[in-house]
Design an enzyme around this catalytic site. Structure first.
Site, PDB file in Angstrom:
ATOM      1  N   ASP A   1       5.370  -5.548   9.495  1.00  0.00           N
ATOM      2  CA  ASP A   1       6.556  -5.207  10.291  1.00  0.00           C
ATOM      3  C   ASP A   1       6.609  -6.026  11.576  1.00  0.00           C
ATOM      4  O   ASP A   1       7.677  -6.497  11.985  1.00  0.00           O
ATOM      5  CB  ASP A   1       6.554  -3.708  10.630  1.00  0.00           C
ATOM      6  CG  ASP A   1       6.986  -2.867   9.436  1.00  0.00           C
ATOM      7  OD1 ASP A   1       7.642  -3.416   8.528  1.00  0.00           O
ATOM      8  OD2 ASP A   1       6.661  -1.661   9.416  1.00  0.00           O
TER       9      ASP A   1
ATOM     10  N   ARG B   1       0.851  -1.179   0.000  1.00  0.00           N
ATOM     11  CA  ARG B   1       0.000   0.000   0.000  1.00  0.00           C
ATOM     12  C   ARG B   1       0.887   1.228   0.000  1.00  0.00           C
ATOM     13  O   ARG B   1       1.710   1.416   0.900  1.00  0.00           O
ATOM     14  CB  ARG B   1      -0.867  -0.042   1.264  1.00  0.00           C
ATOM     15  CG  ARG B   1      -1.992   0.935   1.245  1.00  0.00           C
ATOM     16  CD  ARG B   1      -2.862   0.737   2.453  1.00  0.00           C
ATOM     17  NE  ARG B   1      -2.219   1.143   3.693  1.00  0.00           N
ATOM     18  CZ  ARG B   1      -2.894   1.479   4.783  1.00  0.00           C
ATOM     19  NH1 ARG B   1      -4.209   1.433   4.801  1.00  0.00           N
ATOM     20  NH2 ARG B   1      -2.252   1.841   5.880  1.00  0.00           N
TER      21      ARG B   1
ATOM     22  N   ASP C   1       1.389  -2.185  12.321  1.00  0.00           N
ATOM     23  CA  ASP C   1       1.732  -2.676  10.982  1.00  0.00           C
ATOM     24  C   ASP C   1       1.988  -4.183  11.059  1.00  0.00           C
ATOM     25  O   ASP C   1       2.995  -4.630  11.619  1.00  0.00           O
ATOM     26  CB  ASP C   1       2.976  -1.938  10.465  1.00  0.00           C
ATOM     27  CG  ASP C   1       3.238  -2.274   9.007  1.00  0.00           C
ATOM     28  OD1 ASP C   1       3.357  -3.480   8.681  1.00  0.00           O
ATOM     29  OD2 ASP C   1       3.308  -1.353   8.185  1.00  0.00           O
TER      30      ASP C   1
ATOM     31  N   THR D   1      -0.617   7.641  -0.999  1.00  0.00           N
ATOM     32  CA  THR D   1      -1.947   7.596  -1.637  1.00  0.00           C
ATOM     33  C   THR D   1      -2.850   6.526  -1.020  1.00  0.00           C
ATOM     34  O   THR D   1      -4.055   6.535  -1.248  1.00  0.00           O
ATOM     35  CB  THR D   1      -1.810   7.258  -3.132  1.00  0.00           C
ATOM     36  OG1 THR D   1      -1.261   5.925  -3.230  1.00  0.00           O
ATOM     37  CG2 THR D   1      -0.877   8.231  -3.843  1.00  0.00           C
TER      38      THR D   1
HETATM   39  C1  PRP Z   1      -0.888  -4.113   4.817  1.00  0.00           C
HETATM   40  C2  PRP Z   1      -1.790  -5.292   5.064  1.00  0.00           C
HETATM   41  C3  PRP Z   1      -2.716  -5.254   3.880  1.00  0.00           C
HETATM   42  C4  PRP Z   1      -2.856  -3.778   3.623  1.00  0.00           C
HETATM   43  C5  PRP Z   1      -4.165  -3.341   4.207  1.00  0.00           C
HETATM   44  O1  PRP Z   1       0.091  -4.427   3.896  1.00  0.00           O
HETATM   45  O2  PRP Z   1      -1.084  -6.508   5.207  1.00  0.00           O
HETATM   46  O3  PRP Z   1      -2.178  -5.908   2.731  1.00  0.00           O
HETATM   47  O4  PRP Z   1      -1.791  -3.119   4.330  1.00  0.00           O
HETATM   48  O5  PRP Z   1      -4.434  -2.037   3.888  1.00  0.00           O
HETATM   49  P1  PRP Z   1      -5.618  -1.617   2.897  1.00  0.00           P
HETATM   50  O6  PRP Z   1      -6.815  -2.440   3.288  1.00  0.00           O
HETATM   51  O7  PRP Z   1      -5.801  -0.163   3.208  1.00  0.00           O
HETATM   52  O8  PRP Z   1      -5.179  -1.865   1.506  1.00  0.00           O
HETATM   53  P2  PRP Z   1       1.259  -3.387   3.502  1.00  0.00           P
HETATM   54  O9  PRP Z   1       0.813  -2.548   2.366  1.00  0.00           O
HETATM   55  O10 PRP Z   1       1.717  -2.673   4.742  1.00  0.00           O
HETATM   56  O11 PRP Z   1       2.373  -4.334   2.932  1.00  0.00           O
HETATM   57  P3  PRP Z   1       3.245  -5.453   3.692  1.00  0.00           P
HETATM   58  O12 PRP Z   1       2.305  -6.596   4.022  1.00  0.00           O
HETATM   59  O13 PRP Z   1       4.237  -5.820   2.660  1.00  0.00           O
HETATM   60  O14 PRP Z   1       3.841  -4.852   4.925  1.00  0.00           O
HETATM   61  N1  URA Z   2      -1.887  -2.304   7.316  1.00  0.00           N
HETATM   62  C1  URA Z   2      -1.479  -2.747   8.518  1.00  0.00           C
HETATM   63  O1  URA Z   2      -0.535  -3.537   8.607  1.00  0.00           O
HETATM   64  N2  URA Z   2      -2.096  -2.298   9.614  1.00  0.00           N
HETATM   65  C2  URA Z   2      -3.130  -1.431   9.559  1.00  0.00           C
HETATM   66  O2  URA Z   2      -3.670  -1.058  10.612  1.00  0.00           O
HETATM   67  C3  URA Z   2      -3.545  -0.984   8.296  1.00  0.00           C
HETATM   68  C4  URA Z   2      -2.914  -1.437   7.183  1.00  0.00           C
END
Ligand code: PRP
Ligand code: URA
Length: 209
Positions: free
Chosen positions: A203, A104, A200, A108
């Protein structure tokens, strides 16, 4: 309209509370996500069709039931969805696994695709899309759209925590997709994080922050 299944099983709620705690470390976080995912499979697969077969036990011949519907595919959204794969595969060990890479954009909040590799027969499977967090719903909605573009039409979404905004987005974009979630949280904050949430997920799972 999507059906939203919210689990209120005491074991799941207890384990999730530990995951939410900011002092819970990566090892325990990972183990708990694995355990909760395994418990969730029970509900996600509750309505799978079965058929009667004949089995010879050491005692006698009997009628018994076996799964008869579509084979299962498990589709983690990278990265954080990976943390749910092991728990699910413990209970559906013959499932095939596909991966969709999305992150994400922090400015944006729009999903950016960087990887997609699906089982060759994905369109003939019941696909369980995995992601611990359903926040704006942009990532899950995009992942489901990719699957539909590749001919897949039997899809369920499995999340650990969802915000109302994310659920609404999936209901609007993919009314045919049911959502299975361990907890429904209150809202999103101004950075698109789920409140109270757990921070997160990626992370915390991989120890990258
Ligand atoms: C996080 C999570 C989802 C997304 C949710 O991933 O694991 O995939 O955000 O957010 P949304 O519903 O607003 O799209 P992230 O983009 O942080 O990537 P990562 O899993 O690689 O850390
Ligand atoms: N992605 C995450 O990992 N945590 C949140 O709360 C939202 C998006």
């Amino acid at each position: 309209m999507s059906k939203v299944h919210v689990f209120n099983h005491p074991l799941i709620q207890h384990k999730l509370s530990i995951m939410r705690d900011k002092n819970t470390g990566t090892k325990e976080f990972r183990e708990l996500l694995d355990e909760i995912s395994m418990l969730m499979v029970y509900e996600v697969t509750r309505d799978l069709p079965t058929e009667e077969i004949e089995v010879e036990t050491p005692i006698t011949l009997t009628k018994s039931r076996t799964l008869s519907g579509l084979p299962i595919g498990v589709i983690p959204i990278l990265r954080a969805g990976l943390g749910m794969v092991g728990g699910i595969m413990n209970l559906v060990p013959n499932a095939k696994i596909g991966h969709i890479g999305l992150y994400r954009d922090p400015e944006t909040l729009q999903p950016v695709e960087y990887y997609c590799k699906l089982p060759a027969d994905a369109e003939q499977r019941l696909l369980l899309v995995l992601d611990p967090m359903l926040a704006t719903g942009g990532s899950a909605s995009a992942a489901i759209r990719f699957l539909k573009q590749r001919g897949c039409n039997h899809i369920r979404l499995v999340n650990l925590i969802a915000a109302p905004e994310g659920v609404k987005r999936i209901e609007e974009d993919h009314p045919d997709v049911d959502i299975y979630v361990a907890a429904m949280d209150e809202k999103l904050n101004s950075h698109g994080y789920i409140v109270p949430g757990l921070g997160d997920a990626g992370d915390r799972l991989f120890g990258t922050k």
